[in-house]
Design an enzyme around this catalytic site. Structure first.
Site, PDB file in Angstrom:
ATOM      1  N   ASP B   7       0.888  -1.166   0.000  1.00 40.00           N
ATOM      2  CA  ASP B   7       0.000   0.000   0.000  1.00 40.00           C
ATOM      3  C   ASP B   7       0.924   1.214   0.000  1.00 40.00           C
ATOM      4  O   ASP B   7       1.426   1.620   1.050  1.00 40.00           O
ATOM      5  CB  ASP B   7      -0.891  -0.021   1.251  1.00 40.00           C
ATOM      6  CG  ASP B   7      -1.884   1.130   1.249  1.00 40.00           C
ATOM      7  OD1 ASP B   7      -2.232   1.610   0.162  1.00 40.00           O
ATOM      8  OD2 ASP B   7      -2.304   1.546   2.346  1.00 40.00           O
ATOM      9  N   GLU B  68      -1.177  -1.157  -4.831  1.00 42.17           N
ATOM     10  CA  GLU B  68      -2.419  -0.412  -5.040  1.00 42.17           C
ATOM     11  C   GLU B  68      -2.249   0.546  -6.205  1.00 42.17           C
ATOM     12  O   GLU B  68      -1.256   1.260  -6.308  1.00 42.17           O
ATOM     13  CB  GLU B  68      -2.815   0.361  -3.775  1.00 42.17           C
ATOM     14  CG  GLU B  68      -4.209   0.942  -3.890  1.00 42.17           C
ATOM     15  CD  GLU B  68      -4.672   1.614  -2.614  1.00 42.17           C
ATOM     16  OE1 GLU B  68      -4.948   0.917  -1.631  1.00 42.17           O
ATOM     17  OE2 GLU B  68      -4.748   2.860  -2.609  1.00 42.17           O
ATOM     18  N   ASP B 141      -2.719   1.051   6.880  1.00 39.76           N
ATOM     19  CA  ASP B 141      -1.866   0.783   5.711  1.00 39.76           C
ATOM     20  C   ASP B 141      -1.361  -0.655   5.715  1.00 39.76           C
ATOM     21  O   ASP B 141      -1.197  -1.274   4.660  1.00 39.76           O
ATOM     22  CB  ASP B 141      -0.660   1.737   5.700  1.00 39.76           C
ATOM     23  CG  ASP B 141      -1.070   3.157   6.009  1.00 39.76           C
ATOM     24  OD1 ASP B 141      -1.166   3.944   5.073  1.00 39.76           O
ATOM     25  OD2 ASP B 141      -1.315   3.453   7.191  1.00 39.76           O
TER      26      ASP B 141
END
EC number: 3.1.21.10
Lengths: 190, 190
Positions: B7, B68, B141
């Site tokens: 992330d 991501e 996260d």
């Protein structure tokens, strides 16, 4: 002072090395474009850009790297690729302990042509004149990379004097080396 | 299959390693956050993220990396940092020859919770349940990185079947390996 200018891009990443100091004749040590195939995947393209930049850093051993500052206001489709390529440029330079300066396109245009709104052709013409080249470097990304390096050299001394003056009027010594100051500048300040 | 989920972020870059195959119990091999000081320069922060990711890749030896996908529509101030951190993640993976898959936040939420509009807490709760953890991983996260890895494993087989079916109905064989297909997906398609 030897500066590598990088005009970041996934398809064409302009690179140009300029040598000299402000107030004296500058010379071009090299100019080129790192290209990656549009049909390749972004991760692979970033690896190709890293390899290309590493070669330029290895061969030319610049003392500083000037990268064009990327803004998100521009074309949304291309800005991600530009941001990714510029991240690789910053990474390659910082990994070698080289100072990295980010200059906005208008800062570069203003430094090289006198106008922050100069056209591409005008920038190319000024780069050609300043570096005493036979013809404007092509493509524009290559000329822009040289303009970035010129801008960095020309802005350096005045910039340093400003910072030193600011430091003298401040109670604490400046905490950050040159690159940090340059990078903290906001385009709106100038 | 062992997947590293990333992330991306400059301040907190979530990392999580998940092992297993779709349809079987998945296990967490590791979870954490790579942090960089907000007062540091972006180039130096990218070097720290690279070092952190290299450690995770070295220790866990994943077979794939799921990152991501960053959109420019979001917060303009933070999107550049996210794009830069994701560029470093893609670079580190591709340099090792690892396939990189980009999944959108809504794809991840949909895969893990059943809804593309799930709240952060819901994602954390599902990650905790799926991986049989004692408590939701913190910060968010870290949980998101695990969700990315889970999404990648779960979407894999169905995704492959779809692609194979598409290939059978197409005159030419698919030119791209798995990672390319995943990466070419547009969020709007699903």
């Amino acid at each position: 002072m030897r500066v590598l200018g990088v005009d970041p891009g996934l398809t064409r990443c302009g690179v140009g090395v300029v040598e000299g100091v402000a107030g004296r004749q500058l010379t071009m040590a090299g100019v080129g474009v790192i290209r990656t195939p549009a049909e390749a995947e972004v991760p692979d393209r970033l690896v190709l850009i890293e390899r290309g930049l590493e070669e330029w850093l290895e061969i030319h051993r610049p003392e500083a790297v000037a990268v064009e500052r990327v803004f998100t206001q521009h074309n949304v489709r291309t800005v991600m690729g530009t941001a990714q390529a510029s991240a690789v440029a910053m990474l390659c330079a910082a990994r070698r302990g080289l100072p990295v300066a980010l200059h906005t396109p208008s800062e570069v245009k203003a430094a090289v042509t006198g106008s922050g709104r100069a056209e591409k052709a005008q920038v190319g013409a000024m780069v050609t004149r300043v570096l005493r080249l036979a013809a404007p470097p092509k493509p524009a990304d290559a000329a822009d990379a040289l303009a970035l390096a010129i801008c960095h050299i020309w802005r350096g001394p005045a910039h340093n004097r400003l910072q030193q003056a600011a430091a003298r009027h401040s109670s604490s010594a400046p905490r950050t080396p040159h690159r940090n100051r340059t990078q903290h500048q906001k385009g709106t300040v100038r």
